[in-house]
Scaffold this motif. Structure first.
Motif, PDB file in Angstrom:
ATOM      1  N   ARG A 159      -3.891   7.151   5.964  1.00  0.00           N
ATOM      2  CA  ARG A 159      -5.347   7.278   6.104  1.00  0.00           C
ATOM      3  C   ARG A 159      -5.920   6.187   6.998  1.00  0.00           C
ATOM      4  O   ARG A 159      -6.802   6.434   7.819  1.00  0.00           O
ATOM      5  CB  ARG A 159      -5.984   7.237   4.713  1.00  0.00           C
ATOM      6  CG  ARG A 159      -7.446   7.642   4.670  1.00  0.00           C
ATOM      7  CD  ARG A 159      -7.916   7.902   3.255  1.00  0.00           C
ATOM      8  NE  ARG A 159      -7.909   6.716   2.413  1.00  0.00           N
ATOM      9  CZ  ARG A 159      -7.016   6.483   1.449  1.00  0.00           C
ATOM     10  NH1 ARG A 159      -6.025   7.350   1.225  1.00  0.00           N
ATOM     11  NH2 ARG A 159      -7.079   5.380   0.710  1.00  0.00           N
ATOM     12  N   HIS A 160      -5.397   4.968   6.859  1.00  0.00           N
ATOM     13  CA  HIS A 160      -5.964   3.831   7.590  1.00  0.00           C
ATOM     14  C   HIS A 160      -5.364   3.609   8.975  1.00  0.00           C
ATOM     15  O   HIS A 160      -6.025   3.022   9.844  1.00  0.00           O
ATOM     16  CB  HIS A 160      -5.788   2.543   6.767  1.00  0.00           C
ATOM     17  CG  HIS A 160      -6.740   2.411   5.626  1.00  0.00           C
ATOM     18  ND1 HIS A 160      -6.580   3.071   4.433  1.00  0.00           N
ATOM     19  CD2 HIS A 160      -7.890   1.684   5.509  1.00  0.00           C
ATOM     20  CE1 HIS A 160      -7.579   2.770   3.618  1.00  0.00           C
ATOM     21  NE2 HIS A 160      -8.391   1.915   4.239  1.00  0.00           N
ATOM     22  N   ASP A 181     -12.377   0.837   2.128  1.00  0.00           N
ATOM     23  CA  ASP A 181     -12.178   2.289   2.093  1.00  0.00           C
ATOM     24  C   ASP A 181     -13.548   2.954   2.066  1.00  0.00           C
ATOM     25  O   ASP A 181     -13.811   3.836   1.261  1.00  0.00           O
ATOM     26  CB  ASP A 181     -11.372   2.680   0.853  1.00  0.00           C
ATOM     27  CG  ASP A 181     -10.159   3.534   1.210  1.00  0.00           C
ATOM     28  OD1 ASP A 181     -10.219   4.234   2.227  1.00  0.00           O
ATOM     29  OD2 ASP A 181      -9.156   3.492   0.475  1.00  0.00           O
ATOM     30  N   LEU A 193      -6.623  -0.354  11.960  1.00  0.00           N
ATOM     31  CA  LEU A 193      -6.993  -0.963  10.680  1.00  0.00           C
ATOM     32  C   LEU A 193      -8.281  -1.772  10.796  1.00  0.00           C
ATOM     33  O   LEU A 193      -9.082  -1.807   9.849  1.00  0.00           O
ATOM     34  CB  LEU A 193      -5.852  -1.848  10.177  1.00  0.00           C
ATOM     35  CG  LEU A 193      -6.045  -2.448   8.786  1.00  0.00           C
ATOM     36  CD1 LEU A 193      -6.174  -1.349   7.733  1.00  0.00           C
ATOM     37  CD2 LEU A 193      -4.887  -3.384   8.428  1.00  0.00           C
ATOM     38  N   THR A 218     -10.874   0.990  10.358  1.00  0.00           N
ATOM     39  CA  THR A 218     -10.935   1.681   9.067  1.00  0.00           C
ATOM     40  C   THR A 218     -11.060   0.719   7.885  1.00  0.00           C
ATOM     41  O   THR A 218     -11.747   1.024   6.908  1.00  0.00           O
ATOM     42  CB  THR A 218      -9.680   2.543   8.858  1.00  0.00           C
ATOM     43  OG1 THR A 218      -8.501   1.713   8.925  1.00  0.00           O
ATOM     44  CG2 THR A 218      -9.588   3.630   9.923  1.00  0.00           C
ATOM     45  N   GLY A 219     -10.389  -0.435   7.994  1.00  0.00           N
ATOM     46  CA  GLY A 219     -10.332  -1.337   6.843  1.00  0.00           C
ATOM     47  C   GLY A 219     -11.208  -2.561   6.942  1.00  0.00           C
ATOM     48  O   GLY A 219     -11.296  -3.341   5.986  1.00  0.00           O
ATOM     49  N   PHE A 236     -16.999   2.245   8.015  1.00  0.00           N
ATOM     50  CA  PHE A 236     -16.147   2.684   9.116  1.00  0.00           C
ATOM     51  C   PHE A 236     -16.990   3.270  10.242  1.00  0.00           C
ATOM     52  O   PHE A 236     -16.774   2.961  11.427  1.00  0.00           O
ATOM     53  CB  PHE A 236     -15.136   3.730   8.624  1.00  0.00           C
ATOM     54  CG  PHE A 236     -14.520   4.544   9.724  1.00  0.00           C
ATOM     55  CD1 PHE A 236     -13.648   3.961  10.649  1.00  0.00           C
ATOM     56  CD2 PHE A 236     -14.811   5.896   9.858  1.00  0.00           C
ATOM     57  CE1 PHE A 236     -13.079   4.715  11.674  1.00  0.00           C
ATOM     58  CE2 PHE A 236     -14.251   6.660  10.874  1.00  0.00           C
ATOM     59  CZ  PHE A 236     -13.382   6.061  11.787  1.00  0.00           C
ATOM     60  N   TRP A 272      -2.160   5.754   1.692  1.00  0.00           N
ATOM     61  CA  TRP A 272      -3.152   4.778   2.162  1.00  0.00           C
ATOM     62  C   TRP A 272      -2.845   4.391   3.611  1.00  0.00           C
ATOM     63  O   TRP A 272      -3.757   4.303   4.455  1.00  0.00           O
ATOM     64  CB  TRP A 272      -3.114   3.544   1.270  1.00  0.00           C
ATOM     65  CG  TRP A 272      -4.192   2.523   1.519  1.00  0.00           C
ATOM     66  CD1 TRP A 272      -5.376   2.401   0.855  1.00  0.00           C
ATOM     67  CD2 TRP A 272      -4.178   1.478   2.513  1.00  0.00           C
ATOM     68  NE1 TRP A 272      -6.110   1.349   1.363  1.00  0.00           N
ATOM     69  CE2 TRP A 272      -5.406   0.767   2.391  1.00  0.00           C
ATOM     70  CE3 TRP A 272      -3.285   1.095   3.490  1.00  0.00           C
ATOM     71  CZ2 TRP A 272      -5.724  -0.311   3.206  1.00  0.00           C
ATOM     72  CZ3 TRP A 272      -3.601   0.016   4.309  1.00  0.00           C
ATOM     73  CH2 TRP A 272      -4.800  -0.677   4.165  1.00  0.00           C
ATOM     74  N   LYS A 314       0.853  -1.197   0.000  1.00  0.00           N
ATOM     75  CA  LYS A 314       0.000   0.000   0.000  1.00  0.00           C
ATOM     76  C   LYS A 314       0.888   1.247   0.000  1.00  0.00           C
ATOM     77  O   LYS A 314       1.954   1.278   0.617  1.00  0.00           O
ATOM     78  CB  LYS A 314      -0.910   0.028   1.234  1.00  0.00           C
ATOM     79  CG  LYS A 314      -1.795  -1.188   1.385  1.00  0.00           C
ATOM     80  CD  LYS A 314      -2.776  -1.344   0.238  1.00  0.00           C
ATOM     81  CE  LYS A 314      -3.755  -2.494   0.505  1.00  0.00           C
ATOM     82  NZ  LYS A 314      -4.650  -2.735  -0.642  1.00  0.00           N
ATOM     83  N   PHE A 364     -11.814   9.851   8.646  1.00  0.00           N
ATOM     84  CA  PHE A 364     -11.411   8.789   7.726  1.00  0.00           C
ATOM     85  C   PHE A 364     -12.332   8.870   6.517  1.00  0.00           C
ATOM     86  O   PHE A 364     -13.553   8.674   6.642  1.00  0.00           O
ATOM     87  CB  PHE A 364     -11.514   7.407   8.375  1.00  0.00           C
ATOM     88  CG  PHE A 364     -11.306   6.274   7.404  1.00  0.00           C
ATOM     89  CD1 PHE A 364     -10.037   6.005   6.921  1.00  0.00           C
ATOM     90  CD2 PHE A 364     -12.369   5.510   6.953  1.00  0.00           C
ATOM     91  CE1 PHE A 364      -9.829   4.979   6.005  1.00  0.00           C
ATOM     92  CE2 PHE A 364     -12.179   4.482   6.036  1.00  0.00           C
ATOM     93  CZ  PHE A 364     -10.895   4.219   5.560  1.00  0.00           C
ATOM     94  N   ASP A 365     -11.767   9.202   5.370  1.00  0.00           N
ATOM     95  CA  ASP A 365     -12.562   9.351   4.141  1.00  0.00           C
ATOM     96  C   ASP A 365     -13.759  10.275   4.343  1.00  0.00           C
ATOM     97  O   ASP A 365     -14.862  10.023   3.837  1.00  0.00           O
ATOM     98  CB  ASP A 365     -13.052   7.979   3.645  1.00  0.00           C
ATOM     99  CG  ASP A 365     -11.945   7.206   2.939  1.00  0.00           C
ATOM    100  OD1 ASP A 365     -10.881   7.798   2.685  1.00  0.00           O
ATOM    101  OD2 ASP A 365     -12.150   6.008   2.652  1.00  0.00           O
TER     102      ASP A 365
END
Length: 528
Positions: free
Chosen positions: A310-311, A386, A375, A378-379, A391, A307, A303, A341-342
């Motif tokens: 962000r995560h 994403d 993670l 977020t993931g 999330f 990325w 990644k 986050f996003d």
């Protein structure tokens, strides 16, 4: 009977005692009472410290800085020559990156020595001034004691003529002034010492590569891990590995079995970026097994650094985040940065509406110290999502889980101090190895006294929960997450961070981190 002051008593008690004596002297009804009060004041120890020793230490630090021909100059020349793209170290890092990191490290080292020199000289001057002020006060007390003469006998004490009354009141006036001088001396020495401790602790925390004492990594590897920051942000404000992370990762690396150690080194060597490598070590620092870290690498390998940022890093500090942009109409700082986050805020209830401020602050604190936990949020289960909506659902579920674990109130509102301490122990302390303990703050003096411990904790990368309230009994939980100079960075689970000053924390202006309805810090939870 005179009060004999123990040298072991705290400066705060000395201040309280001297302030009380100053007032009592003005109200003393007899010469004998005044003489006893003067003796009580003289029994207070003078401000400690040796100005000459501090100045000698400052000169020692200053002597380590040689910008011309020294380490900094040599590393800088090598960095500017350009190097071939060769790999060095056990974890396979580029030699050119290493020299750049060494240049930054040398610069930081020079700044640290210069900073320590300034801190020690300032402290020396303050200690000397405080001791001179204390000496002036003691001299005045001794002079008034001499003027008053010995104590009166029982019969003499029954009658006081006009001249004796004048002498007593005059001595009381000057004695009170002298006690005030001694009070100011203690106060000024105490504040100077606190500021010096704050700054020296910060410089010590920033001696980063030296925190990794493990023999399992080369000096090159240690330097690079300490130097790596999140992508696209000011590195010094956003190192991936905090000082505490580096120390814990080093200790845990040394405790690995031979097979685990080799597996960990392979993962580091196979990493695609310095950031990936740093997050693996942060996972080790958070107490995860090598098998867990292997699964984690499978999710993040390849990644790009943006990325990963962000995560895995909920809070990223902007270079202009400390700019003073004044106050908004609600009394909070205009200069607040969103934690998202996003586009989805790390906020209580997902939109700030629920009363899960304690649990929500704890969730974000854990995500800051544990990249696997971050993670998961977020993931998702596979670590690849994403999706801001997904999330948000996971975030709120986790907030609710901790709220329940901490015996929070119904309808997702409120949590008592025992529950707050417990969930910080399990969620955050479980990753950092700390045991959180509540400390009540009942006055400005209490808040001032606790600052050194708060700032030392956050300099090591250990978040410090802080509770704020108002006179109506409304309360809110936030977290102090960083310190720079006399400024504290505060995460508010409404989804923002901002900076407040030490004076704001001490004097009831914490509303700048939320709004003016929540001004007073009434407790903190310190990691031990």
């Amino acid at each position: 009977m005179s009060f004999f002051f123990s040298p072991l008593e705290s400066p705060a008690l000395r201040l309280e005692w001297l302030a009380g004596l100053s007032k009592k002297m003005l109200g003393a009804g007899s010469k004998n009472e005044l003489l006893d009060l003067i003796d009580d004041a003289l029994s207070v120890p003078e401000p400690g410290g040796d100005q000459a020793v501090l100045e000698d230490l400052a000169r020692l630090y200053r002597g380590q800085v040689d910008p011309v021909g020294g380490v900094f100059d040599q590393v800088d020349r090598v960095a500017r020559k350009g190097l071939p793209e060769v790999w060095v170290g056990d974890t396979s890092v580029l030699a050119s990156d290493v020299v750049s990191a060494a240049g930054r490290s040398a610069t930081q080292m020079m700044e640290a020595f210069q900073g320590c020199t300034t801190v020690l000289l300032t402290l020396a001057e303050a200690i000397g001034a405080a001791q001179r002020k204390d000496e002036q006060g003691r001299g005045q007390l001794l002079e008034q004691k001499k003027t008053l003469g010995g104590k009166d006998g029982f019969l003499d004490d029954l009658h006081e003529d006009d001249e004796e009354e004048w002498d007593r009141k005059n001595a009381a006036h000057f004695g009170s002034y002298a006690a005030d001088l001694m009070h100011d001396a203690v106060s000024e020495a105490q504040e100077a010492t606190r500021i010096a401790a704050r700054d020296l602790n910060k410089w010590a925390a920033e001696a980063r590569a030296g925190k990794m004492e493990t023999s399992e990594l080369t000096a090159v590897d240690k330097l690079m891990l300490a130097d790596t920051g999140v992508a696209g942000a000011d590195t010094e404000l956003n190192e991936i590995l905090t000082a505490g992370d580096l120390t814990r990762a080093s200790t845990r690396m040394d405790r690995l079995s031979l097979d685990d150690e080799m597996a960990m080194e392979r993962m580091l060597a196979n990493s695609d970026s310095p950031q990936e490598r740093a997050y693996l070590m942060k996972a080790l620092a958070a107490g995860h097994s090598v098998d867990e870290i292997g699964t984690f690498q499978d999710k993040i390998h390849g990644k790009d650094p943006a990325w990963l940022r962000r995560h895995l890093t909920p809070v990223v500090t902007a270079a202009d985040s400390m700019d003073d942009e004044g106050l908004a109409s609600d009394g909070g700082n205009n200069n607040k940065d969103s934690v998202t986050f996003d586009g989805q805020a790390w906020s209580q209830g997902g939109d700030g509406s629920e009363g899960t401020c304690v649990a929500s602050s704890t969730v974000t604190s854990r995500a800051m110290v544990d990249p696997l936990y971050a993670l998961d949020l977020t993931g998702g289960p596979d670590g690849q999502q994403d999706d801001p909506d997904a999330f948000r659902q996971r975030l709120v579920e986790e907030q609710h889980r901790l709220h329940t674990e901490g015996d929070g109130g119904k309808k997702w509102v409120g949590m008592g101090p025992e529950g707050q301490e417990r969930i910080n122990d399990t969620a955050v302390g479980g990753a950092t190895g700390s045991d959180y303990q509540r400390q009540g703050l009942n006055s400005d003096a209490d808040r001032r006294a606790v600052l050194t411990e708060v700032e030392k904790s956050v300099a090591q990368g250990q978040p410090v929960p802080v509770d704020v309230s108002n006179q109506k009994g409304d309360a809110h939980a936030m977290t102090i997450i960083a310190q720079e100079g006399d400024m504290l960075q505060v995460y508010n689970p409404w989804g923002t961070t901002t900076w407040v000053s030490e004076d704001d924390f001490i004097n009831g202006h914490m509303g700048k981190a939320s709004d003016s309805d929540l001004p007073d810090a009434y407790s903190v939870y310190l990691p031990r």
